[in-house]
Design an enzyme around this catalytic site. Structure first.
Site, PDB file in Angstrom:
ATOM      1  N   MET A  16      20.777  60.988  10.309  1.00 29.71           N
ATOM      2  CA  MET A  16      20.184  62.268   9.936  1.00 29.71           C
ATOM      3  C   MET A  16      19.718  62.295   8.486  1.00 29.71           C
ATOM      4  SD  MET A  16      20.090  64.271  12.469  1.00 29.71           S
ATOM      5  CE  MET A  16      19.647  65.646  11.462  1.00 29.71           C
ATOM      6  N   LYS A  18      21.818  61.725   5.860  1.00 27.81           N
ATOM      7  CA  LYS A  18      22.889  62.246   4.998  1.00 27.81           C
ATOM      8  C   LYS A  18      22.906  61.534   3.652  1.00 27.81           C
ATOM      9  CE  LYS A  18      26.320  61.277   7.762  1.00 27.81           C
ATOM     10  NZ  LYS A  18      25.609  60.647   8.892  1.00 27.81           N
ATOM     11  N   GLU A 142      30.071  60.894   1.305  1.00 31.62           N
ATOM     12  CA  GLU A 142      29.374  60.994   2.589  1.00 31.62           C
ATOM     13  C   GLU A 142      30.214  60.317   3.666  1.00 31.62           C
ATOM     14  OE1 GLU A 142      25.632  58.989   4.994  1.00 31.62           O
ATOM     15  OE2 GLU A 142      25.818  58.642   2.834  1.00 31.62           O
ATOM     16  N   VAL A 243       9.030  63.892   4.764  1.00 33.13           N
ATOM     17  CA  VAL A 243       8.124  63.832   3.616  1.00 33.13           C
ATOM     18  C   VAL A 243       7.394  62.494   3.601  1.00 33.13           C
ATOM     19  CG1 VAL A 243       9.439  65.417   2.155  1.00 33.13           C
ATOM     20  CG2 VAL A 243      10.018  62.981   2.157  1.00 33.13           C
ATOM     21  N   CYS A 382      17.322  34.220  -3.196  1.00 31.24           N
ATOM     22  CA  CYS A 382      18.547  33.676  -2.607  1.00 31.24           C
ATOM     23  C   CYS A 382      18.231  32.475  -1.705  1.00 31.24           C
ATOM     24  CB  CYS A 382      19.311  34.770  -1.871  1.00 31.24           C
ATOM     25  SG  CYS A 382      21.033  34.325  -1.507  1.00 31.24           S
ATOM     26  N   GLN A 386      16.584  28.557  -2.347  1.00 30.85           N
ATOM     27  CA  GLN A 386      17.105  27.296  -1.824  1.00 30.85           C
ATOM     28  C   GLN A 386      16.047  26.568  -1.003  1.00 30.85           C
ATOM     29  OE1 GLN A 386      20.728  28.347   0.223  1.00 30.85           O
ATOM     30  NE2 GLN A 386      21.706  29.145  -1.624  1.00 30.85           N
ATOM     31  N   ARG A 464      26.961  31.249  -1.109  1.00 31.12           N
ATOM     32  CA  ARG A 464      28.035  30.260  -1.078  1.00 31.12           C
ATOM     33  C   ARG A 464      27.515  28.868  -1.439  1.00 31.12           C
ATOM     34  NH1 ARG A 464      32.588  31.374   1.728  1.00 31.12           N
ATOM     35  NH2 ARG A 464      31.482  32.696   3.238  1.00 31.12           N
ATOM     36  N   HIS A 509      19.950  38.387  -6.411  1.00 29.94           N
ATOM     37  CA  HIS A 509      19.193  39.435  -5.714  1.00 29.94           C
ATOM     38  C   HIS A 509      18.721  40.482  -6.728  1.00 29.94           C
ATOM     39  CE1 HIS A 509      19.999  38.333  -1.468  1.00 29.94           C
ATOM     40  NE2 HIS A 509      21.084  37.773  -1.978  1.00 29.94           N
ATOM     41  N   GLU A 511      16.496  42.672  -6.565  1.00 29.17           N
ATOM     42  CA  GLU A 511      16.133  43.966  -5.977  1.00 29.17           C
ATOM     43  C   GLU A 511      17.262  44.981  -6.020  1.00 29.17           C
ATOM     44  OE1 GLU A 511      17.580  41.262  -2.653  1.00 29.17           O
ATOM     45  OE2 GLU A 511      16.175  41.086  -4.324  1.00 29.17           O
TER      46      GLU A 511
END
Length: 535
Positions: A16, A18, A142, A243, A382, A386, A464, A509, A511
């Site tokens: 929904m 949340k 939440e 939206v 990542c 490699q 890893r 990472h 991002e």
């Protein structure tokens, strides 16, 4: 000031929004000068989502301190511009595991261990711990799933008890419910919302505010009807409409006085939120002048949520270049050397994100090869880094069959190998190299320039395996640049090829630390070059 607790639940159905509501409210409260943190309760029995399939759960979001968490934490961080910690995501599995360990140690002094009080007490402790470790004025928690789900009952009971424990003036319950739009009849139906609120009441919680999820606006008469049946003040019935851009939602909620109603209920005297900067950002986002096409070559592309932080970081970087990023979702399983040009040839840039397992790796390698040979801007993340090394080993160094030891333990040339401290690790979950680690940047490199000539950057990791340093000298002789390494020079963090428009890959990472008003630098430079490449 006493810590204030806001609980966001959902009824009627899951998904929904949340998390977006919680994140948007957090942004509004932060802009009132309040210190806010956010927490997600997930009732599933996994310890964390680290070993769950992306198709089941979407992306795994990693915090600075190395917690593998729900993707909603990414929304919280991006909207509110805060860094969360391991206390910000709590699962049933984590709670039950901790309780059983305590029971085995005899810490319950012979008591019968039960849902109430032992599980509920621990849940309340987790809520308070998340607040105290961040010194927050307000914590927004939440609860995942839907009120009424069997697995979420202890969580709802813990939320109910919090009101008596910390006082009614310090707790607020916000319930997110759907309004059904029957398009054929042109009608809106409120019964699901009413019943969902009734279910919450049956568990002892009276909602102080309702957030209505709807495709179309509801009338004042309908709002008043919902308020009456659900025993909520009419002004506390808030609409969250669909939206065009997610970042519009905080402004829409503020326009309905959501944050003021929250402050009044919690008896908080805080100045009105100054959202001018946010509003200007949204206005900019909705009026971008350029467009750039980026091919995202991944193995989980059927579920975009598996790459939600990647796609958001691409969008953020696009904002900095006044460009809308048009993502071409390319299934790595479908890519071969023969058809790669057809699948990614019209893109101004290629991004190869992370992943686990053998499936799709040859397709990713084909895309990396295409980018290198055709000088298409490329960013590898990542596993993408490699496989960038694997592609170079095979096609430039001539190491036929070179691969990652993870993907081919029999390879003659393991250019990617397991990290030394991972060799004896048997458990799969929670044992990767996780969280924030520094990378020392090479002078004169593209990476260092992208990071504004910083000496060191700190970024979040989840892996890893690492580049095998046995091959570092051979790679360097062939022009492969190791532009970022760990401070002890042992782990390769960033690689690149000079003489290309942009050919950079990183083990971490980036991002995960991108924000709409503060895009991550490596993504920003990648998109900037891609925009130039599309002219």
């Amino acid at each position: 000031m006493s810590t204030k607790y806001i609980f966001v639940t959902g009824g009627g159905t899951s998904s929904m929004g949340k998390g977006i509501v919680a994140a948007s409210l957090g942004r509004l409260l932060k802009n009132r000068g309040l210190k806010v943190t956010v927490q997600k309760f997930d009732p599933y029995l996994n310890i964390d989502p680290g070993t769950m399939s992306p198709y089941q759960h979407g992306e795994v979001f990693v915090t600075d301190d190395g917690a593998e968490t729900d993707l909603d934490l990414g929304h919280y961080e991006r909207f509110i511009d805060i860094n969360l910690n391991k206390y910000s995501n709590v699962t049933s599995g984590k709670v039950y595991s901790e309780i059983l360990r305590k029971e085995r140690k005899g810490e319950y002094l012979g008591a019968t261990v039960q849902m109430v009080p032992h599980v509920t007490n621990m849940l309340k402790e987790k809520i308070k711990r998340a607040a105290t470790t961040t010194d927050a004025d307000i914590i927004i928690t939440e609860v995942g799933g839907t009120v009424g789900d069997m697995e979420s009952l202890p969580f709802i009971e813990a939320l109910r008890q919090m009101k008596a424990e910390v006082g009614a003036d310090n707790v607020m319950y916000i319930h997110t419910v759907p309004i059904l739009h029957l398009r054929a009849a042109g009608e809106l139906k409120t019964k699901i919302a009413q019943n969902a609120t009734k279910t919450l009441r049956e568990y002892g919680i009276q909602a102080n505010m309702l957030v209505l999820r709807s495709e179309v606006p509801i009338t004042t008469e309908m709002r008043d009807k919902i308020a009456m049946f659900c025993d909520v003040a009419p002004e506390a019935v808030i609409q969250s409409l669909d939206v065009e851009h997610l970042y519009q939602i905080p402004l829409n909620l503020q326009a309905q006085n959501m944050d003021q109603i929250v402050c009044d209920h919690l008896k908080l005297d805080a100045p009105k939120a100054d959202m001018a900067e946010w509003s200007a950002m949204v206005d900019h986002v909705m009026n971008l002048k350029k467009k750039v096409k980026i091919a995202l070559v991944g193995k989980y592309v059927e579920l975009p949520d598996a790459y939600i932080s990647v796609t958001e970081a691409l969008k953020h970087a696009g904002y900095a270049s006044d460009a809308e990023v048009d993502i071409n979702w390319v299934n790595a399983n479908d890519v071969t050397d023969e058809n790669v040009a057809e699948l990614v040839g019209d893109a101004a840039g290629i991004i190869v994100p992370g992943g686990f397992g053998q499936r799709g790796t040859e397709g990713k390698i084909a895309a990396i090869k295409y980018a290198r040979e055709n000088d298409v801007p490329m960013l590898g993340i990542c596993l993408g880094m490699q496989l960038t090394a694997v592609e170079f080993a095979r096609n430039v160094l001539g190491l036929e069959g070179a691969h990652s030891f993870e993907l081919d333990p029999e390879t003659k040339y393991p250019v990617i190998d397991i990290m030394r401290d991972q060799v004896d690790v048997e458990d799969m979950g929670g044992t990767l190299r996780l969280g924030l680690y520094p990378a020392k940047l090479k002078n004169g490199s593209r990476a260092k320039a992208a990071y504004n000539d910083a000496e060191v950057v700190q970024r979040r990791h989840r892996h890893r395996y690492e580049f095998n340093n046995k091959y570092r000298e051979d790679f360097e002789k062939a022009g492969f640049v190791f532009s970022g390494v760990s401070p002890d020079n042992r782990l390769v963090e960033i690689v690149e090829l000079s003489g290309k428009k942009f050919f950079v890959a990183c083990q971490y990472h980036p991002e995960l630390q991108s924000r709409p008003n503060r895009p991550e630098e490596l993504y920003t430079e990648f998109i900037r070059v891609a925009v130039e490449n599309s002219k």
